[in-house]
Design an enzyme around this catalytic site. Structure first.
Site, short mmCIF file in Angstrom:
data_model
loop_
_atom_site.label_atom_id
_atom_site.label_comp_id
_atom_site.label_asym_id
_atom_site.label_seq_id
_atom_site.Cartn_x
_atom_site.Cartn_y
_atom_site.Cartn_z
N HIS A 175 18.35 11.04 20.44
CA HIS A 175 17.95 9.83 19.93
C HIS A 175 19.35 8.96 19.66
O HIS A 175 20.01 9.72 19.34
CB HIS A 175 17.16 10.09 18.71
CG HIS A 175 17.34 10.74 17.45
ND1 HIS A 175 17.81 12.15 17.38
CD2 HIS A 175 18.13 10.25 16.24
CE1 HIS A 175 18.07 12.54 16.15
NE2 HIS A 175 18.43 11.58 15.61
N GLN A 182 24.09 11.45 17.80
CA GLN A 182 24.60 12.42 17.08
C GLN A 182 24.22 13.78 18.01
O GLN A 182 22.99 13.93 17.84
CB GLN A 182 24.36 12.66 15.68
CG GLN A 182 24.72 11.30 14.82
CD GLN A 182 23.95 11.60 13.60
OE1 GLN A 182 22.80 11.18 13.56
NE2 GLN A 182 24.78 11.43 12.39
N HIS A 235 16.17 16.52 19.02
CA HIS A 235 15.63 15.64 20.09
C HIS A 235 16.54 14.42 20.21
O HIS A 235 16.94 13.92 19.50
CB HIS A 235 14.25 15.29 19.72
CG HIS A 235 13.51 14.51 20.88
ND1 HIS A 235 12.29 14.58 20.78
CD2 HIS A 235 13.79 13.62 21.74
CE1 HIS A 235 11.60 13.93 21.78
NE2 HIS A 235 12.71 13.32 22.24
N HIS A 285 20.68 5.91 17.11
CA HIS A 285 20.54 4.97 16.27
C HIS A 285 21.02 3.71 16.73
O HIS A 285 21.96 3.65 17.00
CB HIS A 285 21.12 5.67 14.90
CG HIS A 285 20.66 6.93 14.28
ND1 HIS A 285 19.85 7.01 13.22
CD2 HIS A 285 21.21 8.14 14.82
CE1 HIS A 285 19.86 8.35 13.17
NE2 HIS A 285 20.65 9.04 13.92
#
Length: 154
Positions: free
Chosen positions: A97, A84, A95, A99
């Site tokens: 990332h 996202q 930050h 999933h």
């Protein structure tokens, strides 16, 4: 490294199960499915476009390695891997990332409902959903220990 800075949050070393040159794999405080983990660049960078080419490559190669382990360890048949990228896309921690969520046939009635589940696991304005109970440090440490066994860990 005894802690890792994930956006404004400090992640305890015991929650980290994977390290590469530029990336870490961490267990999730509020997973939406068993085995839902995060792949995070070590450099605290808000957006995917802010990463260097080397960081981007390392993030993706790390995600592939971690995904293979997660799929095997959690006996699933597929993975949802999603980033996202920015607040309007649902990013609540500033930050980058990714999933990684293990998937099995029939785990969500409609396949794409997983994205609504990710969205529902958060409140507006970038604050974690208070209704979803966070896991204990002990629970997260145990999961990280199980996953760490698959990797050469520094």
């Amino acid at each position: 490294m005894t802690t890792f800075k994930f956006g404004p949050h400090l992640i305890h070393e015991s929650q980290i199960f994977f390290k590469s040159k530029l990336t870490v794999g961490i267990v999730n405080l509020k997973p939406i499915a068993a085995g839902h983990v995060l792949v995070v660049p070590k450099r605290n960078t808000p957006r995917l476009g802010d990463l260097s080419t080397e960081e981007t490559v390392d993030l993706m190669l790390s995600a592939r390695k971690i995904g293979n382990v997660v799929e095997n360890h959690y006996n699933c048949t597929s993975l949802t891997m999603t980033i996202q990228d920015g607040p309007q896309a649902g990013q609540t921690v500033p930050h980058v990332h990714m999933h990684i969520i293990p998937r099995k046939k029939g785990d969500w009635e409609n396949n794409d409902d997983i994205y609504q589940e990710l969205e529902d696991s958060k409140k507006s304005k970038g604050v974690d959903n208070e209704e979803r109970e966070p896991r204990s440090l002990e629970e997260m440490s145990q999961e990280a220990k199980e996953l760490r066994a698959y990797f050469q860990y520094e």
